[in-house]
Design an enzyme around this catalytic site. Sequence first.
Site, PDB file in Angstrom:
ATOM      1  N   CYS A 175       0.799  -1.230   0.000  1.00 18.28           N
ATOM      2  CA  CYS A 175       0.000   0.000   0.000  1.00 18.28           C
ATOM      3  C   CYS A 175       0.831   1.279   0.000  1.00 18.28           C
ATOM      4  CB  CYS A 175      -0.932   0.014   1.207  1.00 18.28           C
ATOM      5  SG  CYS A 175      -1.735  -1.559   1.549  1.00 18.28           S
ATOM      6  N   HIS A 310      -2.755   7.719   6.418  1.00 19.74           N
ATOM      7  CA  HIS A 310      -3.049   6.481   5.686  1.00 19.74           C
ATOM      8  C   HIS A 310      -4.521   6.141   5.864  1.00 19.74           C
ATOM      9  CE1 HIS A 310      -2.018   2.874   3.543  1.00 19.74           C
ATOM     10  NE2 HIS A 310      -2.436   2.096   4.523  1.00 19.74           N
ATOM     11  N   HIS A 348      -9.738   2.476  -0.860  1.00 21.77           N
ATOM     12  CA  HIS A 348      -8.309   2.200  -0.657  1.00 21.77           C
ATOM     13  C   HIS A 348      -7.736   1.760  -2.002  1.00 21.77           C
ATOM     14  CE1 HIS A 348      -4.535   0.836   0.700  1.00 21.77           C
ATOM     15  NE2 HIS A 348      -4.880   0.356   1.893  1.00 21.77           N
TER      16      HIS A 348
END
Length: 652
Positions: A175, A310, A348
Amino acid sequence: MTDTHIAVVGVAGRFAGAADLDAYWQTVVTGASAVRELTTDELLAAGEDPALLADPAYVRRYGKLDRAEWFDAEFFGYAPVDAVLSDPQHRVFLETCWQAMENAGYPPSATDAVVGVYGGCGQSRYWSLVGRHRDRFPGLDDVRLAMVAGADHLCLRVSHKLGLTGPSMTVLSTCSTALVAVHQASQALLFGDCDLALAGGVSVRVPARGAVARAGSVLSPDGVCRAFDAKADGTVFGDGAGVVVLKRYADAVEDGDHIHAVLRGSAVNNDGGDRVGYGAPGVAGQARVVRSALAAAEVDPATVDYVESHGTGTRVGDPIEVAALTRAFGGGRPGSTVLGTVKPNIGHTDAASGIAGLLKVVLALRHRVLPPSANFEQPNPDIDFAAGPFAVRTRAAPWPDPGHPRRAGVSSFGIGSTNAHVVVEEAPAPRPSAPPRPHRLLLLSATTDAALRQARTELAAHLAAHPEQSLDDVAYTLQVGRVAFPRRWCAVVTDHADAIRSLTDDRPDIEDGEARELQRLGARWLAGEAVAPVERRLRVPLPTYPFQRQRYVVEPEPAAPPVVTAKPDPPSWQADDVVATVALLFAEVLHQPQVDEDDDFFALGGDSLIAVALIARVDETFDVALTPAEVFADPTPAGVASAIGELLEGAR
């Protein structure tokens, strides 16, 4: 500014519900969510098991990128077969890199600068789709499939298609991939490895599907991401792509580049073993990376007004992240630093999540607006907001002058705990433009008439929306910051209104001494010559190339390409039959609807690997041993047929 600062001189991106960054900002600033429920028809067409759709734990919500499988293959010199085979992630990233370079005012495939490429992509779902249907593609083997769909080739393909000669490498850290790529690109610039650097990431899942939210999963059971909220119960996934063009700050100022924002400092680390498990985040490691980035930026954390976190909306991740930020910032006045995350807006985006956050911050600094966090109502009771300076906004607000340059931090943390943090500062006031000239020459070009018409329309709309832009800077950027294509248009104009009239209607030329000289330059341009700018000006952001996309995807039941089935005995082949048959073979391996006898194999998008497939089909059809040299000597159906004729004659 110091020698370690990096200027963001170009930006481009596509996300769910947003075909460009203007639309992306509207999603962000209004607190909207582009995550939507995939329809049953979409999911069944994607090959999802009907029984799975009936599972109560199946989550249909996803941040799907519109028209992800559409691509301007002809513009980039792709054969249709390679466009179909290539992972849509690669295509979207390639187009986004082109747009970012043009946004920076540098011609993507015609610059003499040493340009590096740093980026990464999500795990390919498309690769397995192609693999299930590889029998449709003659000559497709693992090597060729890896070259058109493998992550290793993401940045290498960009360097090849754009002719970029700096370092080119794929970065993969789950990620945090894209923000790590930004850090790597910044370091490469500071070490002198390149003059410009493209950095970013992409994650596009084709076909788009939902997922099952089981107990302990990071996926939200209802497909809604509620970062930092009391109801937070997981994240939701989405597509996205983003790229920034980076340059050493001093060089950007000297060269008259448009600076969107400044990267003051960045850092990357890993949690190591200081966490409860491999997939779990760690407070200590995240705090260290934030402190390291602040130290590299040489800023007091009290001067950081906003942090783009995040922020996945998971029960474990959010409290750990805020605890780490609080430790790194060392307390502070409660509510003095706004905390946000873009994942509730677009999902995401995996390998692209870091660049999504960075672009959000660049846009917020440009507009001087503190953006809200979507889906936030009540603070998560497991987060001790009182211990630090952080607060979550539910509405957009003007970003007040803090008495120092507006600053923000951007975090991105990967599964496996490679962490990245970047400190971003607003760009200084732009250098004033030089005094205007009475006339200037506007140049536009494209590969097709349709694209040229669209380019004129989009530039006219841009000038109408941006009367503050110097028209001389616009003309200069069009002259030095665009690749010259065969279809061309030009006009000598006096002001914005005149330019808009010229772009939308052809109007009479201006009769003036200086104008006549510019008209002569324009005539040379229309005749295909290169034209040097009259004077050096500033580069400014303008509309980028209007790609003429078509849909390229492995279909469940594709239209059958032309295939040669008959194989007469060698003595029965006539010259015309050989040419016609070779043309069919060209069409088959290139996935073209029709190929004429004088069409060039490589101009149609063929390459050495596709040539191997062509040779195999020729040998199978004519029972000859054709060599690559014989194909390359005259790579047309007529030329290859001539070589086959000689081989057949020798066999008699």
